[in-house]
Write a protein that holds these residues in place. Structure first.
Motif, PDB file in Angstrom:
ATOM      1  N   ASP A 166       0.873  -1.179   0.000  1.00 18.34           N
ATOM      2  CA  ASP A 166       0.000   0.000   0.000  1.00 18.34           C
ATOM      3  C   ASP A 166       0.909   1.229   0.000  1.00 18.34           C
ATOM      4  O   ASP A 166       1.860   1.285   0.781  1.00 18.34           O
ATOM      5  CB  ASP A 166      -0.881   0.017   1.263  1.00 18.34           C
ATOM      6  N   PHE A 167       0.602   2.131  -0.880  1.00 19.23           N
ATOM      7  CA  PHE A 167       1.467   3.323  -0.933  1.00 19.23           C
ATOM      8  C   PHE A 167       0.637   4.523  -1.397  1.00 19.23           C
ATOM      9  O   PHE A 167      -0.527   4.381  -1.781  1.00 19.23           O
ATOM     10  CB  PHE A 167       2.662   3.090  -1.861  1.00 19.23           C
ATOM     11  N   ARG A 168       1.304   5.674  -1.331  1.00 15.65           N
ATOM     12  CA  ARG A 168       0.614   6.896  -1.737  1.00 15.65           C
ATOM     13  C   ARG A 168       1.208   7.397  -3.049  1.00 15.65           C
ATOM     14  O   ARG A 168       2.423   7.310  -3.256  1.00 15.65           O
ATOM     15  CB  ARG A 168       0.762   7.970  -0.660  1.00 15.65           C
ATOM     16  N   VAL A 169       0.325   7.928  -3.871  1.00 20.32           N
ATOM     17  CA  VAL A 169       0.749   8.462  -5.156  1.00 20.32           C
ATOM     18  C   VAL A 169       0.535   9.968  -5.126  1.00 20.32           C
ATOM     19  O   VAL A 169      -0.486  10.449  -4.624  1.00 20.32           O
ATOM     20  CB  VAL A 169      -0.091   7.816  -6.293  1.00 20.32           C
ATOM     21  N   ILE A 170       1.549  10.693  -5.605  1.00 16.19           N
ATOM     22  CA  ILE A 170       1.392  12.156  -5.670  1.00 16.19           C
ATOM     23  C   ILE A 170       1.002  12.516  -7.105  1.00 16.19           C
ATOM     24  O   ILE A 170       1.737  12.216  -8.046  1.00 16.19           O
ATOM     25  CB  ILE A 170       2.700  12.875  -5.300  1.00 16.19           C
ATOM     26  N   TRP A 171      -0.148  13.089  -7.238  1.00 16.36           N
ATOM     27  CA  TRP A 171      -0.632  13.495  -8.551  1.00 16.36           C
ATOM     28  C   TRP A 171       0.068  14.796  -8.965  1.00 16.36           C
ATOM     29  O   TRP A 171       0.598  15.533  -8.114  1.00 16.36           O
ATOM     30  CB  TRP A 171      -2.153  13.709  -8.523  1.00 16.36           C
ATOM     31  N   PRO A 172       0.044  15.083 -10.243  1.00 16.62           N
ATOM     32  CA  PRO A 172       0.674  16.329 -10.708  1.00 16.62           C
ATOM     33  C   PRO A 172       0.121  17.558  -9.987  1.00 16.62           C
ATOM     34  O   PRO A 172       0.831  18.539  -9.810  1.00 16.62           O
ATOM     35  CB  PRO A 172       0.332  16.353 -12.196  1.00 16.62           C
ATOM     36  N   ASP A 173      -1.151  17.492  -9.561  1.00 19.45           N
ATOM     37  CA  ASP A 173      -1.709  18.653  -8.864  1.00 19.45           C
ATOM     38  C   ASP A 173      -1.312  18.691  -7.391  1.00 19.45           C
ATOM     39  O   ASP A 173      -1.757  19.552  -6.644  1.00 19.45           O
ATOM     40  CB  ASP A 173      -3.239  18.675  -9.004  1.00 19.45           C
ATOM     41  N   GLY A 174      -0.472  17.739  -6.980  1.00 23.96           N
ATOM     42  CA  GLY A 174       0.043  17.714  -5.620  1.00 23.96           C
ATOM     43  C   GLY A 174      -0.807  16.936  -4.637  1.00 23.96           C
ATOM     44  O   GLY A 174      -0.415  16.726  -3.493  1.00 23.96           O
ATOM     45  N   SER A 175      -1.987  16.486  -5.084  1.00 30.41           N
ATOM     46  CA  SER A 175      -2.859  15.756  -4.163  1.00 30.41           C
ATOM     47  C   SER A 175      -2.333  14.344  -3.929  1.00 30.41           C
ATOM     48  O   SER A 175      -1.691  13.756  -4.811  1.00 30.41           O
ATOM     49  CB  SER A 175      -4.288  15.699  -4.720  1.00 30.41           C
ATOM     50  N   LEU A 176      -2.610  13.846  -2.728  1.00 30.06           N
ATOM     51  CA  LEU A 176      -2.151  12.499  -2.344  1.00 30.06           C
ATOM     52  C   LEU A 176      -3.289  11.506  -2.526  1.00 30.06           C
ATOM     53  O   LEU A 176      -4.431  11.788  -2.163  1.00 30.06           O
ATOM     54  CB  LEU A 176      -1.740  12.493  -0.869  1.00 30.06           C
ATOM     55  N   HIS A 177      -2.947  10.354  -3.078  1.00 31.06           N
ATOM     56  CA  HIS A 177      -3.961   9.314  -3.294  1.00 31.06           C
ATOM     57  C   HIS A 177      -3.419   7.992  -2.814  1.00 31.06           C
ATOM     58  O   HIS A 177      -2.279   7.642  -3.097  1.00 31.06           O
ATOM     59  CB  HIS A 177      -4.340   9.232  -4.779  1.00 31.06           C
TER      60      HIS A 177
END
Lengths: 129, 830
Positions: free
Chosen positions: B412-423
């Motif tokens: 399980d990990f977090r992805v940083i979107w180009p807009d900076g939001s964490l998913h």
């Protein structure tokens, strides 16, 4: 008609004398006396009275024990018994009703009426004079 | 319009003019003018007609030239034609022959003319040739068209030519018959003879080939078909016929297309036409109707078979691919479903080729990583760049661990979107290894777990709140339970939970103590077992009423049976405990020991009964005796009268004593008695007592002995009350002593007290009465009171007086030997 014979079982000598006088004089009956339960049972068996007046509160053998013995003895079981008692508690009356007796006469009694009471409870025609 | 018609028209018009002139009496100018005009028109028309005639003549000459040229061309063609061309008469005698005929028949043309053609026919074919010729003549005449010089139908057949020298060879013969319409006879027969040796050889080969094909097609289980060069299918093997359930004749022509599914016919025919036009292999998939009416998918292929670079025929097969089609459809469905499932689950799949280090991402990956579609890089680096830096080591570790352990990868990990939001994302995968055990490929999925994480966090929050609430509630319940347990365990009243059937479910210590059982013993019993038989019916009736909701709670006085066997009076309060639906669960009982109260009530009742009896008995005697006396019925019996008076007196005294004693006792009980204590001499008081009871003693010749006689014994007492006690005890001793015996009264100073003793030689007191004789109306023998003139209250009063002085009273006795009553009076220090 032969004179009825009543056996009075009571440890109170004075009271017995009074009752005997009342029944003799006013009822016209012959009265035998016994001053204890034992004596009463013995006389009931031998004398075969027509009825028994039995005091409840007596030393050694109380009236209920005497009654039980009378009823348990074929020789005396058919003799009607009237209890004499000073106990007037309602619970006592309830108890008496179950005993298979002819009736109860409460102390103190009216000396002039006791012979009528006895005759009534035994279904005798009064012979009072 | 023909010239003759024109001239005729002009003549008619001039005749009309002439008649007009004759009819006129005088030729008019108008008529003349009309004639001149008409003449002019006629001249013009004649000029035009003359021109047309010249033109027609010129065209005729040109046509003649053309015809000659054509004739020459045909002649040349006739001469140069590669096939033999012969003209015979009706009997087959050669009239003309071209050059090719010379070569074909190996005879100079000059020698051919005049010879019957039949001589050049191989002997074997001559009879049939003649027959054919005769037939030709007959049929030609019969079928002759009266308006034409030609036969409609040319006759073709094959015969063998026998050249003058050399071997016979096959030829194809085409004939054209010319006739004379007037005589209805054949004018000439034109023979075109072609050497078909090669073609026959080729045909033979073709037939052999066809035979082989046939053998082959019949041998193979597949459906085989054969069509000619024009596309006319004419042969179908057994499996084909069996499949369609049609004979070969039925399939031929259009039969086969009728067996094709209507929806597929157009495609099948279009492709077939195209293949025919281009001579290219035919291949089409269409459904063919089986004999049972079921259409099954077939792939139908056809190949052109060439003969001398020309398509000679088509041979093809039909292969049943229905199962394959269904499988493909199913696979397609599965694939579609998988795609839909992946879409629905917002799952991205990836395929990592370890050898090329290239990763193929599914379309969803871009969405999951917030990237525009198709921009996701095809390398591990492009993936790890999108991951939150803190989570990268964890992923690398998980991948490495899966590789080492040959286990599944999950992270399980977090992805940083180009807009900076964490998913939040969850990835799982699996390695695939080659035969050497080296990882060559890794396949996996990535799933967006942001919502799940949110839900998890919400749930965690709720869970925590719930946990706190549960803890609080649990604590409350524990405290409540603790309080209940404390109350339950420490209650002085018995408390129990009883099952509907009567079994004890829970009992507290007070109840156990009340009934004499241990908790374990009691829990093995039931309510009925420990209930007194006489109270069982009432108890069960109360329980029944509770069960049927007739009453909400009940309280009854009843008896339980103690383990030792005796009855224990209790007040039993019961209430039913029900569940939420109102179904009875168990009964709560509170049980209070009322034995003491019942004993007191019993005693009270008995006391009242005894007092009542004791009072009523003398009253009855008094009333009875006096009543008799007053009624006069004893007037004639003076002795009885006297007896009745005596009885009345005696019983009246008894009644007075009794009333006095009762009142006295009541005053002691009510603590209304005040002792006026003083120092007094016990010896003196004992003397007084002796005097008082002297008559009683003398009556029974009893000697009363007093000790001491000489010295005083000081005692701190209320003298009247001390005398009352001594008189009571001494008179009792005298009453129960045998005649002429001695009763001893002693007072003894004992430092802090004075001990008094009253000793007799009487009948003694039974052991069981030793303790009770000091109670009210508890004489050893009930008749004692009457016989001995007692009230049954004397000893009780004595005990009260002694106890009021602070002393103690008791008795020691031996049956038939006598009794000694003791009592002490304390000596005050000062």
């Amino acid at each position: 008609m032969s004179t009825k014979c009543i056996l009075l079982i009571d440890d109170e000598k004075d009271l017995s004398a009074v009752i005997q006088t009342c029944l003799r004089k006013l009822g016209g009956w012959k009265v035998l006396m016994a001053q204890s339960g034992h004596e009463g049972l013995q006389k009931a068996g031998t004398e075969q009275p027509d009825a028994i007046l039995l005091d409840v509160m007596m030393p050694d053998m109380d009236g209920f024990t005497v009654l039980s013995n009378l009823q348990g003895n074929p020789a005396t079981q058919n003799i009607p018994v009237i209890l004499l008692t000073a106990k007037v508690q309602p619970a006592d009356h309830h108890q008496y009703a179950l005993l298979g007796i002819a009736g109860v006469i409460t102390k103190p009694f009216d000396p002039l009426k006791i012979s009528h009471q006895v005759a009534e409870k035994l279904g005798w025609s009064s012979e009072a004079k | 319009m023909g010239l003759e018609q024109q001239i005729q028209g002009v003549q008619q018009r001039f005749e009309a003019i002439r008649q007009n002139a004759e009819n006129a009496s005088t030729p008019s100018q108008n008529l003349l003018e009309e004639a001149i005009t008409e003449l002019g028109i006629t001249l013009e028309e004649l000029q035009v007609t003359a021109e047309e005639l010249y033109q027609q003549n010129a065209e005729l000459l040109a046509t003649r030239e053309d015809l000659e040229a054509e004739r020459q061309r045909y002649r040349m063609l006739f001469e140069l034609a590669p096939d033999g061309y012969l003209v015979t008469d009706a009997k087959g005698v050669i009239q003309e022959a071209n050059r090719a005929s010379e070569i074909l028949l190996n005879v100079p043309r000059s020698l051919l003319i005049g010879k019957p053609l039949v001589v050049f026919v191989s002997p074997a074919d001559r009879p049939s040739f003649r027959t054919q010729l005769t037939q030709l003549e007959v049929s030609a005449v019969q079928a002759m068209d009266p308006t034409s010089k030609h036969l409609d139908k040319e006759q073709d057949w094959e015969i063998h030519i026998q050249p003058r020298q050399g071997k016979a060879f096959p030829v194809a013969v085409s004939i054209s018959v010319r006739y004379t319409p007037a005589s209805k006879k054949i004018a000439s027969i034109h023979w075109l003879i072609r050497d078909v040796t090669e073609r026959v050889q080729a045909n033979t080969l073709l037939q052999q080939s066809e035979q082989r094909y046939r053998t082959l097609t019949e041998a193979v289980p597949n459906m085989i078909w054969v069509a000619n060069a024009e596309g006319f299918s004419y042969d179908f093997n057994e499996p084909y016929q069996e499949y369609l359930g049609m004979t070969i004749e039925e399939i031929r022509g259009h039969g086969w297309i009728e067996a094709v599914h209507p929806d597929d016919r157009e495609v099948a025919l279009t492709k077939w036409q195209k293949s025919l036009q281009n001579s290219t292999p035919f291949e089409a998939e269409y459904r063919l109707r089986r004999v049972d009416g079921v259409y099954r998918w077939h792939v139908v292929r056809g190949l052109p078979v060439y003969d001398d670079q020309k398509v000679a025929l088509w041979i093809g097969s039909c292969t049943d691919i229905d199962d394959l089609k269904q499988m493909e459809a199913a696979q397609g469905e599965i694939g579609e479903r998988l795609t839909l499932a992946l879409d629905a689950a917002n799952l991205g799949t990836w395929d990592w080729d370890m050898q090329t280090n290239r990763i193929i991402w599914s379309g969803h990956h871009s969405d999951l990583f917030g990237l525009p579609s198709g921009t996701f890089g095809n390398s591990f680096a492009s993936f790890i760049d999108c991951v939150h830096p803190e989570d990268r080591p964890h992923i690398l570790e998980a991948i490495e661990s899966a590789k080492q352990d040959k286990s599944s990868y999950a992270s399980d990990f977090r992805v940083i979107w180009p807009d900076g939001s964490l998913h939040h994302v969850s990835g799982t995968g699996k390695y695939y290894y080659n035969t050497e055990g080296e990882p060559i490929r890794m396949l996996g999925v990535v799933m967006d777990t942001s919502n799940r994480k949110k839900v998890e966090e919400t749930l965690k929050k709720f869970s925590k709140e719930l946990e706190i609430r549960v803890q609080e509630r649990t604590q409350q319940l524990q405290e409540s339970e603790e309080r209940f347990r404390h109350a339950f365990d420490n209650s002085v009243a018995g408390i129990a939970l009883v099952a509907l059937g009567g079994r004890w479910l829970k009992v507290n210590p007070a109840l156990c103590q009340l009934l004499g059982y241990s908790e374990q013993e009691l829990l093995r019993l039931d309510y009925q077992t420990v209930t007194h038989q006489d109270d069982l019916e009432q108890s069960l009736n109360e329980v029944y009423q509770l069960l049927t909701s007739e009453i909400a709670s009940a309280q009854i006085e009843k008896r339980f049976l103690h383990k030792q066997g005796h009855s224990v009076w209790v007040i039993c309060s019961m209430s039913m405990v029900r569940d939420e639906q109102g179904h009875p669960l168990y009964i709560v009982k509170q049980i209070q020991d009322i034995s003491e109260r019942r004993a007191i009530e019993q005693m009270k009742s008995e006391f009242i009964s005894v007092v009542s009896h004791e009072l009523r008995t003398p009253l009855a005697s008094i009333r009875g005796s006096l009543g008799l006396l007053a009624s006069g019925v004893l007037d004639d019996e003076p002795l009885t009268t006297k007896q009745m008076l005596s009885i009345a007196t005696h019983e009246a005294e008894r009644l007075v004593r009794l009333v006095n004693d009762i009142l006295d006792l009541e005053r002691f009980e009510a603590s209304k008695v005040v002792l006026e204590k003083q120092w007094c001499d016990a010896a003196t008081l004992m003397q007084q007592v002796a005097e008082v009871i002297k008559p009683l003693a003398e009556e029974s010749k009893i000697t009363v002995s007093l000790l001491p006689q000489s010295h005083s014994v000081p005692v701190w007492a209320a003298p009247d009350r001390l005398v009352q006690v001594l008189v009571n005890l001494l008179s009792n001793a005298i009453k129960f002593s045998p005649r002429e015996s001695t009763v001893t009264l002693t007072a003894q100073n004992q430092i802090d007290r004075v001990l008094f003793q009253v000793q007799d030689r009487g009948r003694g007191i039974p052991a069981d009465k030793i303790e009770t004789i000091f109670r009210q109306f508890q004489q050893v023998d009930a008749s004692d009171a009457r016989d001995k003139g007692g009230t049954g209250l004397g000893l009780t009063i004595c005990r009260n007086i002694v106890q009021k002085h602070g002393g103690r009273i008791w008795v020691e006795s031996a049956l038939r030997k006598g009794s000694t009553f003791y009592f002490t009076l304390p000596i005050p220090l000062e």
